[in-house]
Design a protein around this motif. Sequence first.
Motif, short mmCIF file in Angstrom:
data_model
loop_
_atom_site.label_atom_id
_atom_site.label_comp_id
_atom_site.label_asym_id
_atom_site.label_seq_id
_atom_site.Cartn_x
_atom_site.Cartn_y
_atom_site.Cartn_z
N ASP A 163 10.19 1.41 -5.42
CA ASP A 163 10.94 2.09 -4.37
C ASP A 163 10.76 1.42 -3.01
O ASP A 163 11.67 1.38 -2.20
CB ASP A 163 10.47 3.56 -4.26
N TYR A 164 9.54 0.92 -2.77
CA TYR A 164 9.23 0.32 -1.47
C TYR A 164 8.53 -1.02 -1.64
O TYR A 164 7.75 -1.19 -2.59
CB TYR A 164 8.33 1.25 -0.64
N VAL A 166 6.12 -3.49 0.63
CA VAL A 166 5.36 -3.56 1.88
C VAL A 166 4.60 -4.87 1.93
O VAL A 166 3.85 -5.20 1.00
CB VAL A 166 4.38 -2.36 1.97
N ASP A 176 -1.20 2.34 7.29
CA ASP A 176 -0.41 3.31 8.05
C ASP A 176 1.04 3.34 7.57
O ASP A 176 1.67 4.40 7.50
CB ASP A 176 -0.44 2.99 9.55
N LEU A 177 1.56 2.17 7.26
CA LEU A 177 2.94 2.11 6.78
C LEU A 177 3.07 2.84 5.44
O LEU A 177 4.03 3.59 5.22
CB LEU A 177 3.38 0.64 6.66
N SER A 180 3.13 6.40 6.09
CA SER A 180 4.47 6.80 6.57
C SER A 180 5.42 7.00 5.40
O SER A 180 6.24 7.93 5.40
CB SER A 180 5.07 5.74 7.50
N VAL A 181 5.33 6.11 4.41
CA VAL A 181 6.18 6.24 3.23
C VAL A 181 5.90 7.58 2.54
O VAL A 181 6.82 8.30 2.15
CB VAL A 181 5.95 5.06 2.26
N LYS A 183 4.65 10.33 3.89
CA LYS A 183 5.18 11.42 4.72
C LYS A 183 6.70 11.53 4.58
O LYS A 183 7.25 12.62 4.48
CB LYS A 183 4.84 11.16 6.21
N ALA A 184 7.36 10.38 4.60
CA ALA A 184 8.83 10.38 4.50
C ALA A 184 9.28 10.94 3.15
O ALA A 184 10.16 11.81 3.09
CB ALA A 184 9.37 8.96 4.70
N CYS A 187 9.67 14.57 2.66
CA CYS A 187 10.82 15.32 3.19
C CYS A 187 12.13 14.72 2.73
O CYS A 187 13.16 14.94 3.35
CB CYS A 187 10.72 15.50 4.71
N TYR B 164 17.16 13.09 4.28
CA TYR B 164 15.89 13.75 4.59
C TYR B 164 16.14 15.10 5.24
O TYR B 164 17.10 15.26 6.00
CB TYR B 164 15.04 12.89 5.54
N ALA B 165 15.25 16.05 4.96
CA ALA B 165 15.30 17.37 5.58
C ALA B 165 13.96 17.60 6.27
O ALA B 165 12.92 17.60 5.62
CB ALA B 165 15.54 18.44 4.53
N SER B 180 8.20 8.20 11.02
CA SER B 180 7.69 7.77 9.70
C SER B 180 8.84 7.49 8.74
O SER B 180 8.79 6.53 7.97
CB SER B 180 6.79 8.85 9.08
N VAL B 181 9.85 8.34 8.80
CA VAL B 181 11.02 8.13 7.94
C VAL B 181 11.66 6.77 8.26
O VAL B 181 12.01 6.00 7.36
CB VAL B 181 12.04 9.28 8.10
N LYS B 183 10.23 4.12 9.62
CA LYS B 183 9.33 3.05 9.14
C LYS B 183 9.45 2.88 7.63
O LYS B 183 9.52 1.76 7.11
CB LYS B 183 7.87 3.39 9.49
N ALA B 184 9.47 4.01 6.92
CA ALA B 184 9.55 3.94 5.46
C ALA B 184 10.86 3.32 5.01
O ALA B 184 10.89 2.41 4.17
CB ALA B 184 9.40 5.35 4.87
N CYS B 187 11.22 -0.35 4.77
CA CYS B 187 10.64 -1.12 3.66
C CYS B 187 11.10 -0.59 2.31
O CYS B 187 10.47 -0.84 1.29
CB CYS B 187 9.12 -1.23 3.78
N SER B 188 12.22 0.14 2.31
CA SER B 188 12.74 0.58 1.01
C SER B 188 13.31 -0.64 0.29
O SER B 188 13.96 -1.50 0.88
CB SER B 188 13.80 1.66 1.19
N VAL B 189 13.01 -0.70 -1.00
CA VAL B 189 13.42 -1.87 -1.78
C VAL B 189 14.93 -2.06 -1.76
O VAL B 189 15.41 -3.19 -1.69
CB VAL B 189 12.88 -1.75 -3.22
#
Lengths: 204, 204
Positions: A163-164, A166, A176-177, A180-181, A183-184, A187, B164-165, B180-181, B183-184, B187-189
Amino acid sequence: MKKEGLLVVLSGPSGVGKGTICDHLLDKYSDLEYSISMTTRSPRAGEIHGEDYYFVSKSEFQEMIADDEFLEWAEVFGNYYGTPRKFVNSKLREGKSVVLEIDIQGALQVKQRCPNGVFIFLLPPSLDELHKRIRKRGTEQDKDMQTRLTAAKNEIKTVHQYDYAVVNNNIGDTADLIYSVIKAEKCSVSRVGQKLVKEVIDNE
Amino acid sequence: MKKEGLLVVLSGPSGVGKGTICDHLLDKYSDLEYSISMTTRSPRAGEIHGEDYYFVSKSEFQEMIADDEFLEWAEVFGNYYGTPRKFVNSKLREGKSVVLEIDIQGALQVKQRCPNGVFIFLLPPSLDELHKRIRKRGTEQDKDMQTRLTAAKNEIKTVHQYDYAVVNNNIGDTADLIYSVIKAEKCSVSRVGQKLVKEVIDNE
């Protein structure tokens, strides 16, 4: 309402720094937990059952394989290693996110059993830098080094299954990144949308 | 390599606090920019062209509509309001992420033209809390209030069209979560995977 945690799978070529990043993450963020692996190899001096590994017999391990109790498992030089589902699931229900640091093959096994997990691929800034990091550990002969770099190159090409992606330039920023993933993802509408709408509207 | 920024669309029912969150985000994070709207209404005292709005004539605006130069637009009480593509795209190319604070209808228009954007729905903790927030502004009569709450309830049901919600419990935490969203997503693939693999492998 109690929120379920996320299964976070951190993978990438050997030498990229998965372990260091995980340690840093777990030290800094108290809502994260390590997944503890199970193995049939003997404990080394100082290793504690239930902390470093769950140490079990071969027959116990094989029985658990038969009962599909692993998120992933592998046999390495005659010993079994695996991630028991039970521990992970109980932590997730407690609302903790569980971080699983694992090689590419293991990660792709987990993905088949837990497509709901968050799959993060840790990349080196370059193959040259990966070379340097492996050399620094000083555990590889030159011949093995070539094999590892070729393996890494092929592994990096599996990134589209994650999915990500980094790039691990710097431990603190990378950790930290990744946080963040997490946390994101917590939601993202596909995970929480319907539940949240219900909560907001029902809380009238 | 220069990385392109993200278009971040922040939407949600009126009164939920979109504007406050945006101001906080933009104050805190220097890699973000506001999108500046264009309007045909007259500038109010103190409003500056190119800062608060781009003020243009009706015929200019209509010509731009005909040329599909808006990410979204609407006519409100005889005046046009819209988001010109050009400004947004030039900022994205500079590597800035552009935050667009907008109502639900506008957000869904933008989504049709920019499915690549990040669509964030800001939720109140409850409808009761939304009621309180609108009352605090003191701009609504009781009858209008009911209309607004009913509208909000219907708007909240469109959340599945977003990525996102985020529940706006607290300005600082909400702004950090939105960052954070961003930043994430960077780096999403699906956004960067292929490019990164190429970079790492080519940097040998």
